[in-house]
Design an enzyme around this catalytic site. Structure first.
Site, PDB file in Angstrom:
ATOM      1  N   ASP A   1      25.099  16.714  15.517  1.00 35.68           N
ATOM      2  CA  ASP A   1      26.295  17.078  14.772  1.00 35.68           C
ATOM      3  C   ASP A   1      26.541  18.478  15.203  1.00 35.68           C
ATOM      4  O   ASP A   1      27.075  19.249  14.425  1.00 35.68           O
ATOM      5  CB  ASP A   1      25.564  17.202  13.195  1.00 35.68           C
ATOM      6  CG  ASP A   1      25.098  15.987  12.870  1.00 35.68           C
ATOM      7  OD1 ASP A   1      25.668  14.797  13.023  1.00 35.68           O
ATOM      8  OD2 ASP A   1      24.087  16.144  12.275  1.00 35.68           O
TER       9      ASP A   1
ATOM     10  N   LYS B   1      29.977  17.439  19.205  1.00 34.20           N
ATOM     11  CA  LYS B   1      30.290  17.067  20.697  1.00 34.20           C
ATOM     12  C   LYS B   1      31.440  16.155  20.739  1.00 34.20           C
ATOM     13  O   LYS B   1      32.144  16.121  21.637  1.00 34.20           O
ATOM     14  CB  LYS B   1      28.956  16.103  21.143  1.00 34.20           C
ATOM     15  CG  LYS B   1      27.862  16.858  21.148  1.00 34.20           C
ATOM     16  CD  LYS B   1      26.523  16.098  21.644  1.00 34.20           C
ATOM     17  CE  LYS B   1      26.266  15.105  20.553  1.00 34.20           C
ATOM     18  NZ  LYS B   1      25.728  15.820  19.327  1.00 34.20           N
TER      19      LYS B   1
ATOM     20  N   GLY C   1      27.365   9.866  15.063  1.00 31.61           N
ATOM     21  CA  GLY C   1      28.474   9.642  14.212  1.00 31.61           C
ATOM     22  C   GLY C   1      29.293  10.886  14.807  1.00 31.61           C
ATOM     23  O   GLY C   1      29.164  12.233  14.728  1.00 31.61           O
ATOM     24  N   HIS C   2      30.421  10.537  15.607  1.00 32.23           N
ATOM     25  CA  HIS C   2      31.334  11.526  16.346  1.00 32.23           C
ATOM     26  C   HIS C   2      32.696  11.640  15.418  1.00 32.23           C
ATOM     27  O   HIS C   2      33.326  10.596  15.633  1.00 32.23           O
ATOM     28  CB  HIS C   2      31.378  11.182  17.736  1.00 32.23           C
ATOM     29  CG  HIS C   2      30.176  11.277  18.595  1.00 32.23           C
ATOM     30  ND1 HIS C   2      30.300  11.030  19.647  1.00 32.23           N
ATOM     31  CD2 HIS C   2      29.127  11.899  18.164  1.00 32.23           C
ATOM     32  CE1 HIS C   2      28.968  11.349  20.333  1.00 32.23           C
ATOM     33  NE2 HIS C   2      28.229  11.789  19.358  1.00 32.23           N
TER      34      HIS C   2
ATOM     35  N   GLN D   1      23.220  12.615  19.696  1.00 29.95           N
ATOM     36  CA  GLN D   1      22.104  13.271  18.975  1.00 29.95           C
ATOM     37  C   GLN D   1      22.100  14.713  19.648  1.00 29.95           C
ATOM     38  O   GLN D   1      22.952  15.097  20.325  1.00 29.95           O
ATOM     39  CB  GLN D   1      20.531  12.489  19.102  1.00 29.95           C
ATOM     40  CG  GLN D   1      20.834  11.422  18.099  1.00 29.95           C
ATOM     41  CD  GLN D   1      21.478  10.197  18.456  1.00 29.95           C
ATOM     42  OE1 GLN D   1      21.099   9.775  19.784  1.00 29.95           O
ATOM     43  NE2 GLN D   1      22.360   9.552  17.643  1.00 29.95           N
TER      44      GLN D   1
END
Ligand code: IMP
Length: 388
Positions: free
Chosen positions: A16, A19, A43-44, A202
């Site tokens: 988080d 990225k 989760g991007h 991650q």
């Protein structure tokens, strides 16, 4: 092979770090975006033109129509999650056709039984419940099912008869046109002079080996995972480490600089610190240079992007952990805060002096230049020091 033009973007904390936004920006100057580990636990979040996209399974390059996106053999693929992301993109006219999305035949499939196993057993770690641990466990036990198996006779019989099996099988069939040999594709792409951008999921502190085991994810989130997880050696000239200007962690496990009081709440509110996969509130704390240094060393980071600097505005004093005392507790260094809102700052060198000093302190302790400062969620709120 043309050296010197390939980039890898890696999270240096607990994920988080922002990225997805950086990958999306840097992808403008690349030809291929590659994911090499993890699955739908990522989760991007990418925000542009007023639209918010949250990608879990697909590489962040899918939003740029000129790019090829690769899901490497080191990933674990949930076909149902992938199909629903493709549907969402299709509804906005942005779905990549086969040819622009390649999924490695060697990537392991997250079957419905493994999803429920993770939900039943992942509570101690606080997993995302996306079947990650059980799928990598089957892979290591050498009993896993891979994407290339979908087209084999008897495939359906190998999937345990549990709820969700039919939906899973239907989604697998949709995956077939995208499955191929990623290692060969990437090798040839490099030979043709294409520029590769590898996107970590991650962060270093969740790495199966480097992180705070057992409170980690089940893949290699550091640079070594890129080579094994894509099946190709890439001479990365740019090894960009992403670090949030403070720390956050979702799930259980040690968090030495955690702030449980008012300041933690303030950072959580300011930074909208809710997990983009699970919606869980993220734990917040001060920047930890002691841990960041480990990430820099493990990844050979040669450039840092410091994100969410805007969320620190208004704090009279900011603490930064520089090391540990004899009992293992963080040793803090206080730095002056700043009141200015940073979101509308037009360039890196126009940041307030105290912000520049904060950045300088990070550089001094990391021995690596901070080349990018992020001051807001939109693509446009990204300040580059020198050339992009
Ligand atoms: P798993 O990857 O779902 O097995 O979860 C293992 C640990 O990694 C848990 O603490 C999760 O909260 C954390 N985790 C997994 N993916 C992410 C991510 O993308 N961002 C932040 N934490 C993550």
């Amino acid at each position: 092979m043309s050296d010197g033009q390939h980039t890898i973007v890696l999270g240096c904390q607990w994920g988080d770090e922002g990225k997805g936004k950086l990958v999306d920006i840097l992808a403008a100057d690349c030809d291929v975006v590659v994911r090499f580990q993890g699955g739908a636990n990522a989760g991007h979040t990418i925000l542009f033109d007023g639209h918010k996209f949250v990608l879990h399974m697909l590489p962040s390059g899918v939003l740029r129509p000129h790019l090829v996106n690769v899901v490497g053999n080191g990933c674990v693929v949930d076909p149902v999650a992938l199909a629903s992301e493709l549907d969402e993109l299709r509804a906005r006219g942005m779905a990549p056709p086969p040819g622009r999305l390649l999924v490695s035949g060697g990537a392991h499939l997250v079957t419905p039984d493994l999803l429920s196993e993770d939900r039943d057993t992942g509570a101690k770690i606080g997993t995302t419940g996306r079947g990650i641990g059980p799928t990598y466990a089957r892979k290591a036990q050498r009993v896993g099912i891979r994407c290339e198996d979908i087209s084999e006779p008897g495939f359906a019989d190998r999937i345990p008869a549990v709820e969700g099996k039919e939906r899973f099988l239907a989604a697998c069939q949709r995956l077939v046109p995208y499955v191929g040999d990623c290692s060969r594709y990437l090798h040839e792409a490099m030979a043709e002079g294409k520029r590769l951008l590898f996107e970590g999921a991650q962060g270093a502190m969740l790495d199966l080996d480097l992180g705070s085991y057992p409170f980690v994810t089940s893949s290699t989130t550091t640079i070594g995972g890129a080579f094994s997880g894509a099946g190709v050696y890439v001479p990365f000239a740019r090894r960009l480490g992403i670090a949030k200007a403070y720390s956050t962690r979702v799930g259980n496990g040690p968090f030495p600089t955690e702030l449980t009081g008012e300041t933690g709440d303030l950072l959580r509110t300011r930074g909208h610190e809710l997990g983009s996969t699970t919606g869980r509130p993220r734990r917040c704390g001060w920047l930890d240079l002691h841990l960041l240094r480990k990430a820099v060393v493990a990844n050979g980071i040669n450039e840092i992007a410091l994100t969410k600097l805007d969320c620190l505005s208004g704090l009279s004093e900011i603490l930064v952990a520089t090391g540990r005392d004899r009992s293992g507790q963080p040793v803090y260094h206080p730095l002056p805060g700043w009141d200015e809102e940073l979101a509308n700052c037009p360039s890196f060198d126009r940041l307030p002096k105290t912000t520049i000093d904060y950045i300088g302190f990070v550089e001094l302790h990391m021995g690596v230049k901070v080349r990018i400062a992020s001051v807001g969620p939109d693509r446009s709120k990204t300040l580059f020091r020198g050339a992009q």
